[in-house]
Scaffold this motif. Sequence first.
Motif, PDB file in Angstrom:
ATOM      1  N   ALA A  38      24.108  37.647  40.060  1.00  0.00           N
ATOM      2  CA  ALA A  38      25.123  36.893  39.325  1.00  0.00           C
ATOM      3  C   ALA A  38      25.424  37.557  37.974  1.00  0.00           C
ATOM      4  O   ALA A  38      26.583  37.629  37.555  1.00  0.00           O
ATOM      5  CB  ALA A  38      24.666  35.451  39.122  1.00  0.00           C
ATOM      6  N   ALA A  39      24.391  38.055  37.302  1.00  0.00           N
ATOM      7  CA  ALA A  39      24.599  38.745  36.021  1.00  0.00           C
ATOM      8  C   ALA A  39      25.417  40.011  36.221  1.00  0.00           C
ATOM      9  O   ALA A  39      26.270  40.352  35.381  1.00  0.00           O
ATOM     10  CB  ALA A  39      23.257  39.074  35.376  1.00  0.00           C
ATOM     11  N   LEU A  40      25.184  40.715  37.324  1.00  0.00           N
ATOM     12  CA  LEU A  40      25.991  41.885  37.637  1.00  0.00           C
ATOM     13  C   LEU A  40      27.450  41.485  37.823  1.00  0.00           C
ATOM     14  O   LEU A  40      28.364  42.179  37.365  1.00  0.00           O
ATOM     15  CB  LEU A  40      25.462  42.591  38.889  1.00  0.00           C
ATOM     16  CG  LEU A  40      26.247  43.798  39.372  1.00  0.00           C
ATOM     17  CD1 LEU A  40      26.230  44.904  38.316  1.00  0.00           C
ATOM     18  CD2 LEU A  40      25.669  44.303  40.686  1.00  0.00           C
ATOM     19  N   GLY A  60      33.534  37.675  40.719  1.00  0.00           N
ATOM     20  CA  GLY A  60      33.367  36.369  41.364  1.00  0.00           C
ATOM     21  C   GLY A  60      32.614  36.462  42.673  1.00  0.00           C
ATOM     22  O   GLY A  60      31.776  35.605  42.984  1.00  0.00           O
ATOM     23  N   ILE A  61      32.894  37.499  43.448  1.00  0.00           N
ATOM     24  CA  ILE A  61      32.190  37.692  44.717  1.00  0.00           C
ATOM     25  C   ILE A  61      30.711  37.948  44.463  1.00  0.00           C
ATOM     26  O   ILE A  61      29.842  37.405  45.154  1.00  0.00           O
ATOM     27  CB  ILE A  61      32.833  38.842  45.520  1.00  0.00           C
ATOM     28  CG1 ILE A  61      34.217  38.437  46.007  1.00  0.00           C
ATOM     29  CG2 ILE A  61      31.948  39.241  46.703  1.00  0.00           C
ATOM     30  CD1 ILE A  61      35.040  39.578  46.573  1.00  0.00           C
ATOM     31  N   ALA A 110      32.793  43.284  47.375  1.00  0.00           N
ATOM     32  CA  ALA A 110      33.008  43.331  45.924  1.00  0.00           C
ATOM     33  C   ALA A 110      33.258  44.770  45.451  1.00  0.00           C
ATOM     34  O   ALA A 110      34.127  45.003  44.611  1.00  0.00           O
ATOM     35  CB  ALA A 110      31.795  42.757  45.202  1.00  0.00           C
ATOM     36  N   VAL A 111      32.545  45.725  46.025  1.00  0.00           N
ATOM     37  CA  VAL A 111      32.750  47.139  45.649  1.00  0.00           C
ATOM     38  C   VAL A 111      34.120  47.602  46.098  1.00  0.00           C
ATOM     39  O   VAL A 111      34.853  48.269  45.358  1.00  0.00           O
ATOM     40  CB  VAL A 111      31.628  48.019  46.241  1.00  0.00           C
ATOM     41  CG1 VAL A 111      31.969  49.493  46.105  1.00  0.00           C
ATOM     42  CG2 VAL A 111      30.298  47.719  45.575  1.00  0.00           C
ATOM     43  N   VAL A 112      34.507  47.245  47.318  1.00  0.00           N
ATOM     44  CA  VAL A 112      35.815  47.662  47.838  1.00  0.00           C
ATOM     45  C   VAL A 112      36.945  47.045  47.002  1.00  0.00           C
ATOM     46  O   VAL A 112      37.933  47.725  46.694  1.00  0.00           O
ATOM     47  CB  VAL A 112      35.955  47.270  49.330  1.00  0.00           C
ATOM     48  CG1 VAL A 112      37.385  47.433  49.822  1.00  0.00           C
ATOM     49  CG2 VAL A 112      35.007  48.112  50.170  1.00  0.00           C
ATOM     50  N   VAL A 113      36.805  45.785  46.614  1.00  0.00           N
ATOM     51  CA  VAL A 113      37.836  45.120  45.815  1.00  0.00           C
ATOM     52  C   VAL A 113      37.944  45.799  44.451  1.00  0.00           C
ATOM     53  O   VAL A 113      39.045  45.953  43.907  1.00  0.00           O
ATOM     54  CB  VAL A 113      37.514  43.620  45.647  1.00  0.00           C
ATOM     55  CG1 VAL A 113      38.361  42.972  44.568  1.00  0.00           C
ATOM     56  CG2 VAL A 113      37.702  42.899  46.966  1.00  0.00           C
ATOM     57  N   LEU A 114      36.835  46.249  43.910  1.00  0.00           N
ATOM     58  CA  LEU A 114      36.832  46.851  42.576  1.00  0.00           C
ATOM     59  C   LEU A 114      37.458  48.244  42.573  1.00  0.00           C
ATOM     60  O   LEU A 114      38.051  48.654  41.587  1.00  0.00           O
ATOM     61  CB  LEU A 114      35.403  46.927  42.034  1.00  0.00           C
ATOM     62  CG  LEU A 114      35.254  47.319  40.561  1.00  0.00           C
ATOM     63  CD1 LEU A 114      36.014  46.335  39.677  1.00  0.00           C
ATOM     64  CD2 LEU A 114      33.808  47.381  40.181  1.00  0.00           C
ATOM     65  N   ILE A 115      37.353  48.944  43.689  1.00  0.00           N
ATOM     66  CA  ILE A 115      37.854  50.336  43.745  1.00  0.00           C
ATOM     67  C   ILE A 115      39.346  50.393  43.793  1.00  0.00           C
ATOM     68  O   ILE A 115      40.195  49.841  43.973  1.00  0.00           O
ATOM     69  CB  ILE A 115      37.264  51.081  44.957  1.00  0.00           C
ATOM     70  CG1 ILE A 115      35.774  51.246  44.753  1.00  0.00           C
ATOM     71  CG2 ILE A 115      37.941  52.407  45.157  1.00  0.00           C
ATOM     72  CD1 ILE A 115      35.062  51.921  45.905  1.00  0.00           C
TER      73      ILE A 115
END
Length: 115
Positions: A38-40, A60-61, A110-115
């Motif tokens: 959650a902190a990440l 959020g994810i 979450a990684v894919v959404v961020l990229i």
Amino acid sequence: MSPETPKGATLNTGSRARDHLANERTYLAWLRTGISMAALGVAVAKFASGRGLHAVASGGILILAGLLIAGYGTYRYRAVGRQLDAGLYAPARFALVTATTLITLLALIAVVVLI
């Protein structure tokens, strides 16, 4: 039991106390992992703000994944505690694999959404 015995205490026969303490340590590890995830998520949402809505969605994810980890840890702690009190123990093979798979998929999304 003597009058000095705390309310709700049971006799420490065999490995009973050791098993309950191990269950508590495992629970705390689940909580630590959930809080870290959650902190990440908070860090990603806050410090990757240059990516706009994608960073917020990714954060959020990750926060959701952290909450799921903590929730599963709480569920598992209570279930194992009841089993130990009954003198039984059943490993959580299916639930553990399912939780791990779900959390891993959420982290990847979450990684894919961020990229």
